[in-house]
Design a protein around this motif. Structure first.
Motif, PDB file in Angstrom:
ATOM      1  N   SER A 128       0.837  -1.198   0.000  1.00 53.84           N
ATOM      2  CA  SER A 128       0.000   0.000   0.000  1.00 53.84           C
ATOM      3  C   SER A 128       0.872   1.249   0.000  1.00 53.84           C
ATOM      4  O   SER A 128       1.792   1.375   0.807  1.00 53.84           O
ATOM      5  CB  SER A 128      -0.899  -0.004   1.247  1.00 53.84           C
ATOM      6  OG  SER A 128      -1.656   1.182   1.322  1.00 53.84           O
ATOM      7  N   LYS A 129       0.565   2.179  -0.897  1.00 59.72           N
ATOM      8  CA  LYS A 129       1.314   3.426  -0.961  1.00 59.72           C
ATOM      9  C   LYS A 129       0.521   4.602  -0.402  1.00 59.72           C
ATOM     10  O   LYS A 129       1.091   5.648  -0.091  1.00 59.72           O
ATOM     11  CB  LYS A 129       1.728   3.718  -2.406  1.00 59.72           C
ATOM     12  CG  LYS A 129       2.856   4.743  -2.513  1.00 59.72           C
ATOM     13  CD  LYS A 129       3.464   4.771  -3.893  1.00 59.72           C
ATOM     14  CE  LYS A 129       4.663   5.727  -3.932  1.00 59.72           C
ATOM     15  NZ  LYS A 129       5.302   5.741  -5.259  1.00 59.72           N
ATOM     16  N   ALA A 130      -0.778   4.450  -0.286  1.00 60.19           N
ATOM     17  CA  ALA A 130      -1.636   5.499   0.288  1.00 60.19           C
ATOM     18  C   ALA A 130      -2.707   4.821   1.128  1.00 60.19           C
ATOM     19  O   ALA A 130      -3.162   3.716   0.814  1.00 60.19           O
ATOM     20  CB  ALA A 130      -2.266   6.342  -0.805  1.00 60.19           C
ATOM     21  N   SER A 131      -3.118   5.495   2.208  1.00 63.08           N
ATOM     22  CA  SER A 131      -4.134   4.895   3.071  1.00 63.08           C
ATOM     23  C   SER A 131      -4.937   5.972   3.777  1.00 63.08           C
ATOM     24  O   SER A 131      -4.496   7.111   3.938  1.00 63.08           O
ATOM     25  CB  SER A 131      -3.500   3.964   4.116  1.00 63.08           C
ATOM     26  OG  SER A 131      -2.796   4.721   5.085  1.00 63.08           O
ATOM     27  N   LEU A 132      -6.126   5.576   4.197  1.00 61.23           N
ATOM     28  CA  LEU A 132      -6.991   6.414   5.024  1.00 61.23           C
ATOM     29  C   LEU A 132      -7.666   5.485   6.020  1.00 61.23           C
ATOM     30  O   LEU A 132      -8.190   4.436   5.636  1.00 61.23           O
ATOM     31  CB  LEU A 132      -8.040   7.127   4.165  1.00 61.23           C
ATOM     32  CG  LEU A 132      -9.121   7.924   4.908  1.00 61.23           C
ATOM     33  CD1 LEU A 132      -8.520   9.121   5.640  1.00 61.23           C
ATOM     34  CD2 LEU A 132     -10.220   8.377   3.950  1.00 61.23           C
ATOM     35  N   THR A 133      -7.629   5.834   7.296  1.00 62.90           N
ATOM     36  CA  THR A 133      -8.257   5.020   8.339  1.00 62.90           C
ATOM     37  C   THR A 133      -9.208   5.885   9.142  1.00 62.90           C
ATOM     38  O   THR A 133      -8.812   6.933   9.659  1.00 62.90           O
ATOM     39  CB  THR A 133      -7.208   4.403   9.275  1.00 62.90           C
ATOM     40  OG1 THR A 133      -6.287   3.613   8.511  1.00 62.90           O
ATOM     41  CG2 THR A 133      -7.873   3.511  10.320  1.00 62.90           C
ATOM     42  N   LEU A 134     -10.459   5.442   9.236  1.00 65.92           N
ATOM     43  CA  LEU A 134     -11.481   6.170   9.985  1.00 65.92           C
ATOM     44  C   LEU A 134     -11.985   5.289  11.116  1.00 65.92           C
ATOM     45  O   LEU A 134     -12.349   4.129  10.894  1.00 65.92           O
ATOM     46  CB  LEU A 134     -12.644   6.551   9.067  1.00 65.92           C
ATOM     47  CG  LEU A 134     -12.288   7.420   7.853  1.00 65.92           C
ATOM     48  CD1 LEU A 134     -13.520   7.616   6.972  1.00 65.92           C
ATOM     49  CD2 LEU A 134     -11.725   8.758   8.282  1.00 65.92           C
ATOM     50  N   PRO A 135     -12.020   5.802  12.343  1.00 64.12           N
ATOM     51  CA  PRO A 135     -12.509   4.992  13.468  1.00 64.12           C
ATOM     52  C   PRO A 135     -14.017   4.813  13.411  1.00 64.12           C
ATOM     53  O   PRO A 135     -14.749   5.708  12.985  1.00 64.12           O
ATOM     54  CB  PRO A 135     -12.083   5.803  14.692  1.00 64.12           C
ATOM     55  CG  PRO A 135     -12.024   7.226  14.209  1.00 64.12           C
ATOM     56  CD  PRO A 135     -11.599   7.149  12.765  1.00 64.12           C
ATOM     57  N   ILE A 136     -14.481   3.654  13.841  1.00 59.11           N
ATOM     58  CA  ILE A 136     -15.908   3.391  13.986  1.00 59.11           C
ATOM     59  C   ILE A 136     -16.204   3.336  15.477  1.00 59.11           C
ATOM     60  O   ILE A 136     -15.699   2.456  16.182  1.00 59.11           O
ATOM     61  CB  ILE A 136     -16.312   2.068  13.307  1.00 59.11           C
ATOM     62  CG1 ILE A 136     -16.001   2.121  11.800  1.00 59.11           C
ATOM     63  CG2 ILE A 136     -17.795   1.787  13.524  1.00 59.11           C
ATOM     64  CD1 ILE A 136     -16.196   0.787  11.093  1.00 59.11           C
ATOM     65  N   ILE A 137     -16.997   4.282  15.952  1.00 59.86           N
ATOM     66  CA  ILE A 137     -17.342   4.369  17.369  1.00 59.86           C
ATOM     67  C   ILE A 137     -18.826   4.073  17.519  1.00 59.86           C
ATOM     68  O   ILE A 137     -19.663   4.732  16.904  1.00 59.86           O
ATOM     69  CB  ILE A 137     -17.029   5.765  17.946  1.00 59.86           C
ATOM     70  CG1 ILE A 137     -15.588   6.179  17.609  1.00 59.86           C
ATOM     71  CG2 ILE A 137     -17.260   5.783  19.454  1.00 59.86           C
ATOM     72  CD1 ILE A 137     -14.521   5.334  18.246  1.00 59.86           C
ATOM     73  N   VAL A 138     -19.164   3.065  18.301  1.00 58.97           N
ATOM     74  CA  VAL A 138     -20.565   2.720  18.564  1.00 58.97           C
ATOM     75  C   VAL A 138     -20.890   3.164  19.980  1.00 58.97           C
ATOM     76  O   VAL A 138     -20.332   2.644  20.944  1.00 58.97           O
ATOM     77  CB  VAL A 138     -20.819   1.210  18.400  1.00 58.97           C
ATOM     78  CG1 VAL A 138     -22.263   0.874  18.741  1.00 58.97           C
ATOM     79  CG2 VAL A 138     -20.496   0.782  16.973  1.00 58.97           C
ATOM     80  N   GLY A 139     -21.806   4.138  20.106  1.00 55.12           N
ATOM     81  CA  GLY A 139     -22.025   4.761  21.410  1.00 55.12           C
ATOM     82  C   GLY A 139     -20.786   5.554  21.761  1.00 55.12           C
ATOM     83  O   GLY A 139     -20.386   6.465  21.045  1.00 55.12           O
ATOM     84  N   SER A 140     -20.130   5.176  22.813  1.00 55.41           N
ATOM     85  CA  SER A 140     -18.841   5.783  23.169  1.00 55.41           C
ATOM     86  C   SER A 140     -17.725   4.750  23.129  1.00 55.41           C
ATOM     87  O   SER A 140     -16.619   5.009  23.602  1.00 55.41           O
ATOM     88  CB  SER A 140     -18.933   6.398  24.578  1.00 55.41           C
ATOM     89  OG  SER A 140     -19.288   5.404  25.534  1.00 55.41           O
TER      90      SER A 140
END
Length: 481
Positions: free
Chosen positions: A257-269
């Motif tokens: 992988s040369k590029a990446s994006l990571t987004l957190p998944i928060i359920v409630g808190s």
């Protein structure tokens, strides 16, 4: 606005400042200003490229004087929001020299951290996309469909080669439960990831609780310059543009992988997992695309996830309650516990999605399905009795409780449910070992990774839902032979 100085004066001023060890990626620029006075004490070396003002006049200037009062007032308003110190907040964009810039603010100590990067003009098409996302996710009627639909939508919106949903377990590791990818890429479904900064004592790495972006693993980082000599390095806890550590970049290269994006998944808190994107070439998702992901796809996904998870948990609980009543009836008909369990074992196994289970009552044990040796069951019950935990996860490979011949082919993970000793219910899951080429590559490269694989193995994750379902099995522990 501030005017540029003469070249000689600019060079002299910058040479007197100290260059901190903090860096950002070259896709944007960064300013750090005092939260009370607005005085700029740090700036990235590429600020002149976007702002049209030499670094000599940026350092020590007031934020409002440099880029206008819109950003300054926006930052001050953001500081009054609950939890501002723990997050990054998008601000109203600005236009400098005919260039539209997206802006965001976060906090580092007593400083506002302002990130600026070029943005495309917002179009009405993005709102049609949001409506399309909502319609597609609302139509999902089970979790598997929700996961596969989300990864396909995310890949369509961003154009990344691979999009994955990863779910956390209680040990701070994650398992890939859904992916959308190009046909030539190796599948990663079921793979458990060992993150470069995973805590040694378990728990979720802090880096996974914040969005992260890498536009090009080979891009030269941009240094952040301090206005004062001997100033400390600038801490960037919530900065999206910050340059990732070398270990993180090395892990991406291992994945191809040369590029990446990571987004957190928060359920409630509660941190639930991540939505991660990977690309084989350099790629920077636009601010518009990232806003669609953050403000449409993820919120819709999270709401639907909670709905479906609650519905499935309720269905499982009802089924387990029915099985409990069946077991009581069997016992009332003078059947022994072993006979009774053999009758309802398949339904318990299917409801909990396990490979086998064992019920330990006094000195006897009763099992169904795929279970390890009696010695392993006795050791697990003994450990649960010593720990005092009501529910705990134990990977059997950790203590060589499974024979070497078996562990070479599969790893075993157990979930031990305890009530009052000596009653224990132990659930088992098996998975083939060494099924991922990515794991083998990591095992060859990293001694720490080898140790983690030896002690934990790529055993399937026990999710929070599994722990919730295990709670509903406590009545089974009160049934004695």
């Amino acid at each position: 606005m501030i005017q540029s100085p003469s070249p000689n004066r600019s060079t002299a001023r910058v040479e007197q400042s100290s260059e901190a060890t903090s860096f950002i990626q070259p896709i944007g620029c960064l300013l750090a200003a005092d939260m009370e006075t607005g005085k700029i004490s740090y700036a990235s070396r590429n600020c002149p490229d976007l702002l049209g003002v030499e670094l000599d006049l940026i350092l020590g200037a007031k934020l409002g004087d440099l880029i206008g009062t819109t950003i300054w007032h926006g930052a001050r308003n953001a500081a009054g929001l609950p939890g501002f110190e723990k997050r990054r907040i998008e601000l109203e964009g600005i236009c400098i020299g005919g260039c539209d810039l997206a802006a965001s603010v976060s906090q580092s100590g007593t400083l506002f951290i302002i990130e600026l990067e070029p943005q495309s003009t917002l179009s009405t098409f993005s709102f049609r996309e949001q409506d399309f996302i909502f319609t597609k996710l609302t139509a999902c009627d089970d979790l598997d469909t929700l996961f596969s639909t989300t990864t396909r939508l995310a890949r369509h919106l961003t154009g990344f080669d691979r999009v994955m949903i990863e779910r956390f377990d209680r040990n701070g590791m994650s398992e890939v439960i859904s992916e959308a990818k190009t046909g030539s890429d190796e599948p990663m479904m079921g793979q458990r990831n060992l993150y470069w900064n995973r805590k040694r004592d378990g728990g979720i790495p802090a880096s996974l609780l914040q969005p992260s972006l890498v536009s090009d693993v080979d891009a030269a980082p941009v240094a952040i310059v301090a206005a004062e000599q001997n100033a400390p390095s600038l801490d960037l806890p919530h900065v999206l543009l910050k340059s990732p550590p070398p270990d993180h970049l090395a892990q991406m290269k291992d994945m191809g992988s040369k590029a990446s994006l990571t987004l957190p998944i928060i359920v409630g808190s509660t941190p639930w997992g991540t939505l991660s994107f990977h690309h084989k070439t350099a790629k920077t998702p636009s601010t518009q695309v990232r806003q669609t992901l953050a403000h449409a796809l993820l919120p819709f996904f999270t709401v639907k996830l909670e709905q479906l998870r609650d519905r499935e948990s309720l269905a499982v609980c009802k089924k387990l309650s029915g099985l409990q009543m069946t077991l009581h009836r069997q016992m009332g008909q003078k059947r022994d516990l072993n006979q009774a369990i053999s009758l309802i074992g398949p339904e318990i196994r299917d409801a909990l999605e396990v490979d086998g289970f064992a019920l330990v009552a006094d000195s006897a044990s009763y099992s169904f399905g795929m279970v390890p040796s009696q010695n392993a069951i006795d050791v697990l019950a003994g450990r649960a009795k010593t720990s005092g935990d009501k529910i705990q996860q134990i990977d059997l490979l950790e203590d060589a409780l499974v024979s070497s011949a078996t562990s070479a082919e599969a790893t075993v993970s157990a979930l031990v449910v305890a009530e009052d000793a000596p009653y224990f219910l132990i659930l088992f899951r098996y998975v083939k070992a060494g099924s991922s080429a990515h794991y083998r590559q990591m095992e060859e490269k990293e001694s720490e990774t080898r140790e983690a694989l030896r002690t934990r193995g790529p055993a399937p994750a026990w999710t929070p839902c599994d722990f919730e379902r295990a709670e509903h099995l406590r009545p089974f522990l009160m049934i004695q032979s």
